[in-house]
Design an enzyme around this catalytic site. Sequence first.
Site, PDB file in Angstrom:
ATOM      1  N   ASP A   1      -7.701   8.699  18.736  1.00  0.00           N
ATOM      2  CA  ASP A   1      -7.796  10.531  18.844  1.00  0.00           C
ATOM      3  C   ASP A   1      -7.394  11.019  17.809  1.00  0.00           C
ATOM      4  O   ASP A   1      -6.945  10.178  16.811  1.00  0.00           O
ATOM      5  CB  ASP A   1      -6.683  10.775  20.062  1.00  0.00           C
ATOM      6  CG  ASP A   1      -7.096  12.021  20.907  1.00  0.00           C
ATOM      7  OD1 ASP A   1      -7.952  12.794  20.256  1.00  0.00           O
ATOM      8  OD2 ASP A   1      -6.470  12.204  21.941  1.00  0.00           O
TER       9      ASP A   1
ATOM     10  N   ASP B   1     -13.298  17.636  26.322  1.00  0.00           N
ATOM     11  CA  ASP B   1     -12.142  17.351  27.288  1.00  0.00           C
ATOM     12  C   ASP B   1     -12.535  18.095  28.658  1.00  0.00           C
ATOM     13  O   ASP B   1     -11.785  18.432  29.509  1.00  0.00           O
ATOM     14  CB  ASP B   1     -10.899  18.190  26.691  1.00  0.00           C
ATOM     15  CG  ASP B   1      -9.869  17.026  25.728  1.00  0.00           C
ATOM     16  OD1 ASP B   1     -10.174  15.867  26.211  1.00  0.00           O
ATOM     17  OD2 ASP B   1      -9.093  17.383  25.076  1.00  0.00           O
TER      18      ASP B   1
HETATM   19  C1  DGJ Z   1      -7.298  14.843  23.556  1.00  0.00           C
HETATM   20  C2  DGJ Z   1      -8.282  13.939  24.209  1.00  0.00           C
HETATM   21  O1  DGJ Z   1      -9.435  14.608  24.271  1.00  0.00           O
HETATM   22  C3  DGJ Z   1      -7.617  13.718  25.761  1.00  0.00           C
HETATM   23  O2  DGJ Z   1      -8.674  12.742  26.477  1.00  0.00           O
HETATM   24  C4  DGJ Z   1      -6.341  13.057  25.566  1.00  0.00           C
HETATM   25  O3  DGJ Z   1      -6.441  11.567  25.197  1.00  0.00           O
HETATM   26  C5  DGJ Z   1      -5.264  13.693  24.974  1.00  0.00           C
HETATM   27  N1  DGJ Z   1      -5.974  14.100  23.651  1.00  0.00           N
HETATM   28  C6  DGJ Z   1      -4.088  12.964  24.899  1.00  0.00           C
HETATM   29  O4  DGJ Z   1      -3.202  13.657  23.955  1.00  0.00           O
END
Ligand code: DGJ
Length: 739
Positions: free
Chosen positions: A479, A549
């Site tokens: 991430d 997301d």
């Molecule tokens: C952003 C990601 O897109 C999410 O899926 C998740 O992993 C969060 N960060 C976790 O902090």
Amino acid sequence: MGIAYHAASKEFHLYNAQVSYIFCVMKNGQLGQLYFGKRLRDRESFAHLLETAVRDMAPYPFEDDRSFSLEHLRQEYPSYGTGDMRYPAFTVAQENGSRISDFVYAGHRIFAGKPRLDGLPATYVEDEDEAETLEVTLEDRITGTELVLAYTIFRDMPVLSRSARFIQKGPQTVTLEAAMSLCVDLPDRNYDMTDLTGAWARERYVRCHRLHEGVQEIYSMRGHSSHQFNPFLALKRPDAGEHTGEVLGFSLVYSGNFLGRVNVDTFGVTRVLLGIHPEGFAWKLGPGESFQTPEALAVFSERGLNGMSQTFHRLFRTRLARGRYRDAVRPILVNNWEATFMKFTEPQILEIAREAADLGIEMMVLDDGWFGKRDDDTTSLGDWYPDRRKLPEGIRGLAQKICAMGLKFGLWFEPEMVSRDSDLYRSHPDWLIGVPDRRRSLGRNQFVLDFSKQEVVDWIGDRMADILGNAPVSYVKWDMNRSITECFSTGRDADFQGEVFHRQILGVYALYERLTSQFPQVLFESCASGGARFDPGMLYYAPQAWTSDNTDAVERLRIQYGTSYVYPLSSMGCHVSAAPNQQTFRDTPLQTRADTAYFGVFGYEMDLCALTEEEKEQVRAQVAFAKKWRRLVMEGTFYRLLSPFEGDETAWMVVSEDGRTALVGYYRTRQPSNAPFLRLRLAGLRGDLAYRIEGREGTFFGDELMQAGLLLSDRASGVRGSTVRQGDYQSRLFEVYAI
Ligand code: DGJ
């Protein structure tokens, strides 16, 4: 395929069965552009395509030829300040402050294959005869700087790859203030520019507008490719659509700051520039040093936008992505993020895993919150040690228990970041990006580690390797949750600072290279606050990326549709989440959520234990369906049929290479009242074959399905028992098989 050099006319013709790219050495020794488009028959000279004119006010370098003005010539890699008044492809500053250069042809070589780009992601070949490469060397006599323009033409794809390399062979130090990867000067401006724009939770929406005189740009100055723009743009003829018409697509294989600039002059000449964003960039080249730009790709399609996308898909899936998972089907996973966020216990995770195993899911992924003492986003990034309060037996203990259930185990990291409240920050305050005596902006309560420093990359790499080497981890979600601000590397010289943005991403690439080589069995998925680093550079290391997301099915139709302009379905992480959706609060049927997610790398992002028995049965069936179709979804040819940006319906399909099997997805977000009859024209089938459609009576010829269409009107369709679901947010899938 071939690269022809015609010595008498000093012209280069790069071609394969589908595309031609032609340029020449002009009389000033610089390179002039002649043609890019559908394959042309080769000839000794295309010199007539280099138009010149005497125009008032236009500067000219030769006293006896007022018609030769760089301002009006189409060029290959134009320079700043010597008569071309448009934006240049590069700028070299000398020690005396001059930015004037004159790179003239010095030689070239043509060879089979395609060389690697050192430290940078790039497309590749597996056999030398898959592509041919031309390197043209130019020299600036005053500075002694050498410029190598590299071109590769692929044998079987209408793709041209380009990059530039500067090598300082002279005694002085020069500074590169701009070094684009590609410049294409097109003779007219009769194009619509299409690109992908957005923001968090609405990444890669399709935007299209007519070119106008002046400058139109896409860009990132955030240190990553961004939610806002993608390093891709297409120029399509106004009459081109999804299936027909001419399209030129441009993509940059890079994950940092970029600029895509389309500069249309008042004579209608269209210049496309694509490369690292010059803002904040200044790269010092001392004697003997060199700079390599990232790779840019140019694709030609005469089968509309679908044709362009299909070329990018094939190229990225087979000759950009690497490693064991390039060709392997991807495990169906469940991720705990939307189920628990950071507040979880080991028993809770094991419960979800048990349920997952029972439903046929193949991997359990533990997301953010497993390390340091991270219960919220204010703490612990950088402290990559398991939190024993949550995981008493560490990652190894948890992973072993999950593997014992017959599942694979995956783990989340955010390697480039550090929290102020962390041991790493306390012990290495100098490892942060930022100007020491000024405020450092926070983003999601965190700072960015300085990956231009090798010791930082090594230290993070060691921490990650320690975990990956000591527990059965099969997957890493990498991430990256904030943009870079106050870009500055502590303890370095002033003239290093213009290199930091690029060196930062080189550090990320180096870490990816280390970990993917050290742990070839691990599947990497890139992620950046959802889809803020969904770019070709990342695909070289991680064959799949978290698309957004936003997991709401209605929103995902748009996001996946836009993403498919460039990126293959095999690269798009697509998960079914709970309803009402956490981002949009929309309540969509479980089936619609799955029908949308099947067209990507399928998985779940929810608390499976919270499902009713009936829902569990549905999920079990979905998982079985995804397993049945995933190979085709990954390798088949994808067609967009109806755009969610144009109405309430979306449709797309994937067809096997032999045209005998297809999966069609049709989605209707708003139920019409007293609707007209509906037909959906399919694509990519074989006109001469008869097909059956699962659940539908009768047989249908391919030509009929493509020309007359698949009847969607429920009464007319002959669907047994009329089980078609009605209402908003409905979807239907059609399984199509040749008889
Ligand atoms: C952003 C990601 O897109 C999410 O899926 C998740 O992993 C969060 N960060 C976790 O902090």
